[in-house]
Design a protein around this motif. Sequence first.
Motif, mmCIF file in Angstrom:
data_model
loop_
_atom_site.group_PDB
_atom_site.id
_atom_site.type_symbol
_atom_site.label_atom_id
_atom_site.label_comp_id
_atom_site.label_asym_id
_atom_site.label_seq_id
_atom_site.Cartn_x
_atom_site.Cartn_y
_atom_site.Cartn_z
ATOM 1 N N GLU A 172 11.132 9.036 -1.946
ATOM 2 C CA GLU A 172 11.699 8.183 -2.988
ATOM 3 C C GLU A 172 11.112 6.783 -2.989
ATOM 4 N N HIS A 173 10.585 6.363 -1.857
ATOM 5 C CA HIS A 173 9.999 5.025 -1.735
ATOM 6 C C HIS A 173 8.607 5.187 -1.124
ATOM 7 N N PRO A 174 7.590 5.438 -1.949
ATOM 8 C CA PRO A 174 6.250 5.749 -1.428
ATOM 9 C C PRO A 174 5.613 4.625 -0.626
ATOM 10 N N THR A 176 0.856 -1.183 0.000
ATOM 11 C CA THR A 176 0.000 0.000 0.000
ATOM 12 C C THR A 176 0.892 1.234 0.000
ATOM 13 N N PRO A 177 0.321 2.433 -0.153
ATOM 14 C CA PRO A 177 1.109 3.630 0.153
ATOM 15 C C PRO A 177 1.611 3.563 1.599
ATOM 16 N N GLY A 178 2.723 4.243 1.878
ATOM 17 C CA GLY A 178 3.311 4.192 3.215
ATOM 18 C C GLY A 178 2.294 4.384 4.321
ATOM 19 N N HIS A 179 1.473 5.414 4.200
ATOM 20 C CA HIS A 179 0.366 5.645 5.135
ATOM 21 C C HIS A 179 -0.686 6.444 4.389
ATOM 22 N N VAL A 180 -1.921 5.982 4.394
ATOM 23 C CA VAL A 180 -2.952 6.628 3.588
ATOM 24 C C VAL A 180 -3.333 8.008 4.113
#
Length: 298
Positions: free
Chosen positions: A75-77, A64-68
């Motif tokens: 650089e690293h989503p 998932t995205p790192g945190h919604v």
Amino acid sequence: MDVSPVSVHIGAEIGGIDLNRPLNQQQVDEIWAALLRWKVVFFRNQQLDHQSHVAMARQFGTPTPGHVVFGGHEEHPEIYSVAKHRVANSLTAPPMMRPWTGWHTDITAALNPPGQSILRSDTTPPYGGDTQWANLAVAYETLSPTLRSFIDGLRGVHQFATLTGSANSETFEQRVQERLLITEHPIVRVHPETGERVLYVSPAFLKSIVGLAPRESQALLELLWEHAVRTDFTVRFRWEPGCVAFWDNRATAHLAPRDIFATDFDRQFWRVTLMGEVPVGVDGRSSISLEGDPITPA
């Protein structure tokens, strides 16, 4: 590969494996089987960076995205910074502390909460900063048959909000309002792989039980929260640099440490979460979104 349980109901350490290297299918299957059995598995002496952390996670699912709500690494989503002074910890007043305060299952305010979370330690304090997990399947099983039959058909409303009895920073409030998430989940969800019934009651996000009067709802939630985090359902992990914790977010709650705020020690961890399913209750009904969009892949 060695799997060594560390408590009766939850948690096992896995040794003899290098997560920095591609895993073969047998290794993936054995780690997954240990995860389903023990709910959270731990690895020590791992040399992961952001790129290899994401690569390791992709062998088990779709990130998932790192945190919604709070975003991810530039650089690293897929990476979320779990730092001592991150926005989510920006309290301007301490919360009212109860036995379940701080316990949560990741992002249950979303329609499809992450299925798994993978947390790696970078900077750790010399002492303190332990994390705890609770087995919510065992928590359900140990309720009385009468109470289980009552809660099997109940639904609860989960959302991001200011912690009760505290005031969060303006930045926290702004992020929450920009990405408002409110979802109605079953109080008891059926695990999609094991078939276990899970007491799906994330204290940080579950606000009320549908169909009950406010006082009834609060009393029942407090009973369930107190039961869910009983010490005999939990495991406590002592971190050191280079550790990885991999947990089943569909069957656990966890507690981030607050003792480090009483020290000057730094603590920097990084997390990747994997796409999960829409929960389904005992009656076969799926969760429904009341506000906000489902989580999408990073």
